[in-house]
Scaffold this motif. Sequence first.
Motif, PDB file in Angstrom:
ATOM      1  N   MET A  55      24.022  21.255 -15.493  1.00  0.00           N
ATOM      2  CA  MET A  55      24.238  19.873 -15.065  1.00  0.00           C
ATOM      3  C   MET A  55      23.887  19.762 -13.583  1.00  0.00           C
ATOM      4  O   MET A  55      24.298  20.603 -12.787  1.00  0.00           O
ATOM      5  N   GLU A  56      23.108  18.736 -13.224  1.00  0.00           N
ATOM      6  CA  GLU A  56      22.686  18.606 -11.821  1.00  0.00           C
ATOM      7  C   GLU A  56      23.700  17.778 -11.031  1.00  0.00           C
ATOM      8  O   GLU A  56      24.122  16.714 -11.486  1.00  0.00           O
ATOM      9  N   ASN A  57      24.043  18.290  -9.852  1.00  0.00           N
ATOM     10  CA  ASN A  57      25.073  17.638  -9.059  1.00  0.00           C
ATOM     11  C   ASN A  57      24.458  16.700  -8.021  1.00  0.00           C
ATOM     12  O   ASN A  57      24.707  16.811  -6.838  1.00  0.00           O
ATOM     13  N   VAL A  58      23.603  15.801  -8.453  1.00  0.00           N
ATOM     14  CA  VAL A  58      22.952  14.862  -7.527  1.00  0.00           C
ATOM     15  C   VAL A  58      22.976  13.465  -8.142  1.00  0.00           C
ATOM     16  O   VAL A  58      23.096  13.313  -9.355  1.00  0.00           O
ATOM     17  N   ASN A  59      22.844  12.457  -7.279  1.00  0.00           N
ATOM     18  CA  ASN A  59      22.955  11.071  -7.760  1.00  0.00           C
ATOM     19  C   ASN A  59      21.607  10.476  -8.121  1.00  0.00           C
ATOM     20  O   ASN A  59      21.134   9.556  -7.464  1.00  0.00           O
ATOM     21  N   GLY A  60      20.987  11.002  -9.090  1.00  0.00           N
ATOM     22  CA  GLY A  60      19.684  10.481  -9.481  1.00  0.00           C
ATOM     23  C   GLY A  60      18.912  11.594 -10.161  1.00  0.00           C
ATOM     24  O   GLY A  60      19.386  12.727 -10.213  1.00  0.00           O
ATOM     25  N   MET A  61      17.749  11.238 -10.677  1.00  0.00           N
ATOM     26  CA  MET A  61      16.979  12.273 -11.400  1.00  0.00           C
ATOM     27  C   MET A  61      15.647  12.520 -10.696  1.00  0.00           C
ATOM     28  O   MET A  61      15.091  11.655 -10.046  1.00  0.00           O
ATOM     29  N   TYR A  62      15.172  13.757 -10.891  1.00  0.00           N
ATOM     30  CA  TYR A  62      13.907  14.167 -10.289  1.00  0.00           C
ATOM     31  C   TYR A  62      12.725  13.689 -11.133  1.00  0.00           C
ATOM     32  O   TYR A  62      12.887  13.192 -12.243  1.00  0.00           O
ATOM     33  N   SER A  63      11.542  13.925 -10.612  1.00  0.00           N
ATOM     34  CA  SER A  63      10.309  13.571 -11.334  1.00  0.00           C
ATOM     35  C   SER A  63      10.242  14.311 -12.672  1.00  0.00           C
ATOM     36  O   SER A  63      10.724  15.440 -12.804  1.00  0.00           O
ATOM     37  N   ILE A  64       9.578  13.693 -13.633  1.00  0.00           N
ATOM     38  CA  ILE A  64       9.399  14.382 -14.922  1.00  0.00           C
ATOM     39  C   ILE A  64       8.430  15.568 -14.796  1.00  0.00           C
ATOM     40  O   ILE A  64       8.284  16.343 -15.735  1.00  0.00           O
ATOM     41  N   ARG A  65       7.810  15.719 -13.652  1.00  0.00           N
ATOM     42  CA  ARG A  65       7.002  16.936 -13.413  1.00  0.00           C
ATOM     43  C   ARG A  65       7.876  18.187 -13.554  1.00  0.00           C
ATOM     44  O   ARG A  65       7.397  19.260 -13.867  1.00  0.00           O
ATOM     45  N   GLU A  66       9.177  18.028 -13.248  1.00  0.00           N
ATOM     46  CA  GLU A  66      10.122  19.157 -13.369  1.00  0.00           C
ATOM     47  C   GLU A  66      10.298  19.590 -14.829  1.00  0.00           C
ATOM     48  O   GLU A  66      10.694  20.718 -15.094  1.00  0.00           O
ATOM     49  N   GLU A  94      19.183  23.674   0.056  1.00  0.00           N
ATOM     50  CA  GLU A  94      18.493  22.778  -0.858  1.00  0.00           C
ATOM     51  C   GLU A  94      17.009  23.102  -0.805  1.00  0.00           C
ATOM     52  O   GLU A  94      16.363  22.895   0.207  1.00  0.00           O
ATOM     53  N   ILE A  95      16.498  23.684  -1.903  1.00  0.00           N
ATOM     54  CA  ILE A  95      15.057  23.927  -1.956  1.00  0.00           C
ATOM     55  C   ILE A  95      14.448  22.712  -2.628  1.00  0.00           C
ATOM     56  O   ILE A  95      14.742  22.411  -3.775  1.00  0.00           O
ATOM     57  N   LYS A  96      13.622  22.005  -1.907  1.00  0.00           N
ATOM     58  CA  LYS A  96      13.089  20.768  -2.468  1.00  0.00           C
ATOM     59  C   LYS A  96      11.871  21.041  -3.330  1.00  0.00           C
ATOM     60  O   LYS A  96      10.776  21.187  -2.842  1.00  0.00           O
ATOM     61  N   GLN A  97      12.105  21.135  -4.638  1.00  0.00           N
ATOM     62  CA  GLN A  97      10.966  21.250  -5.540  1.00  0.00           C
ATOM     63  C   GLN A  97      10.447  19.848  -5.819  1.00  0.00           C
ATOM     64  O   GLN A  97       9.332  19.646  -6.234  1.00  0.00           O
ATOM     65  N   SER A  98      11.320  18.870  -5.623  1.00  0.00           N
ATOM     66  CA  SER A  98      10.956  17.495  -5.935  1.00  0.00           C
ATOM     67  C   SER A  98      11.990  16.572  -5.298  1.00  0.00           C
ATOM     68  O   SER A  98      13.093  16.988  -4.990  1.00  0.00           O
ATOM     69  N   GLU A  99      11.603  15.316  -5.077  1.00  0.00           N
ATOM     70  CA  GLU A  99      12.545  14.324  -4.552  1.00  0.00           C
ATOM     71  C   GLU A  99      13.260  13.653  -5.718  1.00  0.00           C
ATOM     72  O   GLU A  99      12.718  13.569  -6.802  1.00  0.00           O
ATOM     73  N   ILE A 100      14.459  13.146  -5.435  1.00  0.00           N
ATOM     74  CA  ILE A 100      15.108  12.307  -6.453  1.00  0.00           C
ATOM     75  C   ILE A 100      14.378  10.975  -6.460  1.00  0.00           C
ATOM     76  O   ILE A 100      14.245  10.328  -5.421  1.00  0.00           O
ATOM     77  N   ILE A 101      13.901  10.583  -7.629  1.00  0.00           N
ATOM     78  CA  ILE A 101      13.148   9.316  -7.648  1.00  0.00           C
ATOM     79  C   ILE A 101      13.718   8.295  -8.620  1.00  0.00           C
ATOM     80  O   ILE A 101      13.397   7.122  -8.520  1.00  0.00           O
ATOM     81  N   ASN A 137      14.669  14.717 -18.966  1.00  0.00           N
ATOM     82  CA  ASN A 137      15.338  14.582 -17.672  1.00  0.00           C
ATOM     83  C   ASN A 137      16.823  14.230 -17.836  1.00  0.00           C
ATOM     84  O   ASN A 137      17.670  14.766 -17.121  1.00  0.00           O
ATOM     85  N   LEU A 138      17.111  13.328 -18.759  1.00  0.00           N
ATOM     86  CA  LEU A 138      18.514  12.936 -18.989  1.00  0.00           C
ATOM     87  C   LEU A 138      19.338  14.134 -19.445  1.00  0.00           C
ATOM     88  O   LEU A 138      20.478  14.325 -19.021  1.00  0.00           O
ATOM     89  N   VAL A 139      18.747  14.948 -20.335  1.00  0.00           N
ATOM     90  CA  VAL A 139      19.477  16.130 -20.814  1.00  0.00           C
ATOM     91  C   VAL A 139      19.673  17.107 -19.652  1.00  0.00           C
ATOM     92  O   VAL A 139      20.761  17.640 -19.448  1.00  0.00           O
ATOM     93  N   LYS A 140      18.603  17.301 -18.882  1.00  0.00           N
ATOM     94  CA  LYS A 140      18.678  18.258 -17.768  1.00  0.00           C
ATOM     95  C   LYS A 140      19.725  17.809 -16.750  1.00  0.00           C
ATOM     96  O   LYS A 140      20.492  18.617 -16.232  1.00  0.00           O
ATOM     97  N   HIS A 141      19.755  16.507 -16.469  1.00  0.00           N
ATOM     98  CA  HIS A 141      20.678  16.007 -15.453  1.00  0.00           C
ATOM     99  C   HIS A 141      22.133  16.056 -15.935  1.00  0.00           C
ATOM    100  O   HIS A 141      23.032  16.439 -15.182  1.00  0.00           O
ATOM    101  N   ASN A 142      22.352  15.661 -17.182  1.00  0.00           N
ATOM    102  CA  ASN A 142      23.733  15.484 -17.660  1.00  0.00           C
ATOM    103  C   ASN A 142      24.270  16.684 -18.442  1.00  0.00           C
ATOM    104  O   ASN A 142      25.463  16.728 -18.753  1.00  0.00           O
ATOM    105  N   ALA A 143      23.394  17.598 -18.820  1.00  0.00           N
ATOM    106  CA  ALA A 143      23.838  18.777 -19.576  1.00  0.00           C
ATOM    107  C   ALA A 143      23.049  19.975 -19.055  1.00  0.00           C
ATOM    108  O   ALA A 143      23.229  20.377 -17.901  1.00  0.00           O
ATOM    109  N   SER A 144      22.154  20.496 -19.871  1.00  0.00           N
ATOM    110  CA  SER A 144      21.377  21.659 -19.441  1.00  0.00           C
ATOM    111  C   SER A 144      20.190  21.844 -20.367  1.00  0.00           C
ATOM    112  O   SER A 144      20.250  21.469 -21.551  1.00  0.00           O
ATOM    113  N   ILE A 145      19.108  22.409 -19.828  1.00  0.00           N
ATOM    114  CA  ILE A 145      17.989  22.793 -20.693  1.00  0.00           C
ATOM    115  C   ILE A 145      17.846  24.319 -20.675  1.00  0.00           C
ATOM    116  O   ILE A 145      16.782  24.849 -20.965  1.00  0.00           O
ATOM    117  N   SER A 146      18.941  24.993 -20.368  1.00  0.00           N
ATOM    118  CA  SER A 146      18.883  26.453 -20.261  1.00  0.00           C
ATOM    119  C   SER A 146      19.626  27.116 -21.419  1.00  0.00           C
ATOM    120  O   SER A 146      20.813  26.852 -21.632  1.00  0.00           O
TER     121      SER A 146
END
Length: 408
Positions: free
Chosen positions: A1-12, A122-129, A276-285
């Motif tokens: 689960m990602e601890n940020v207020n928004g989601m990253y690019s779908i490139r992730e 914070e390693i920025k692989q991508s911005e929250i967009i 992205n929704l799954v990655k942000h709110n749960a996990s893809i691992s």
Amino acid sequence: MENVNGMYSIREIYRIGRGPSSSHTMGPSYACEVMLKEYPQADTFRIVLYGSLAKTGIGHRTDYAIRETLKDKVCEIVFDEEETELLHPNTMKITAIKENKELCTKTVRSIGGGAIEFDGEEIKQSEIIYPHTSFFDIESYCEEKGISIADYVFSFEDAHIKDYLRLVWDRMKATVSSGLLKDGIIPGGLNIKRRAKMLLKKGNSKSFGHEKEIYLLSAYAYAASEENAIGEQMVTAPTCGASGVLPAVLIFKQQELGFDDEEVVSALAVAGVIGNLVKHNASISGAECGCQAEIGTACTMAAAALAYLKGLSIKQIECAAEIALEHHLGLTCDPIKGLVQIPCIERNAVAAMRAVDAVSLAEMLYENRKISLDLVIKTMYETGRDLSFRYRETSEGGLASLYVAECD
Ligand code: SF4
């Protein structure tokens, strides 16, 4: 689960790279790349792998990926299976050393799909967009603006996203095409024969109908997964182990229903935001939540993409995605010998078929649906956290332990 207020690019979600495991090869290799850039003067790197990285790192070729990245340096790799006090099941420590003097040690977590987190930085692989983090909010926004989910994605991503998705689509097709040409045994010791070519032949001998669908969907899913298993170029969707599901559905349905490549690019955008929704709110691992997080997510992405391509409403797209994920709840990760082969390859084919079925059900059953996609994502996370570590990419339970007990 990602601890940020928004989601990253779908490139992730869609990373182009080499298999067989995004969290065990791409993530560690990226972490080493970062350390190499920061400490180019180091002559040696010492890498300690913990948790799932230690237990299945050899089968997943983690050591190979690390050595390839650090090839001009001395590289010491330790598999520490004893340490259990970990913040994440895929943790590693990297120490940069010069002339026997430690320059720096960093702790890194490989959080799935090739993404990493360094402890305390914070390693920025991508911005929250994306400002939205639930399907409910995305749907409300789309309804208010009168736009589709694909247009929603294109309105938040940068101007080059379509080009990137075209690249992703070309890579998916190339991986499947190359997998369909190959025969032989997949290396690793399980003596598994490649099946994609045989399934393609069988599928091509049938006229369009249910049987052809089963054979061809499976052929394409096997082709991508067999390529992944031997470390060839592929696209995570959302991970390496689950990289056969989405291309199988999109390639088969493009052939059957004649969608053009630009329509498929839009469908990839829809699938990407669902991943992205799954990655942000749960996990893809798989190491964090079991195979439901990998294959379950791939299936929900494929169902959403197909529902979009078929012109279904946003509510029907949600319903298809929800059905696809709900019926993977509890799916364990138990790769035999730590290889991304059994159950992984066949599981991609089964999930591709399940995605198509989920869309057919959603077309009929979306009204009065009681379970939302947001709820099932949350449930998947809770279920995953409750799964014993034996079923989270450690190869210590399930098929992995019983197969070894019976056959070795
Ligand atoms: S069982 Fe599923 S989660 Fe585990 S390695 Fe295979 S595909 Fe990945």
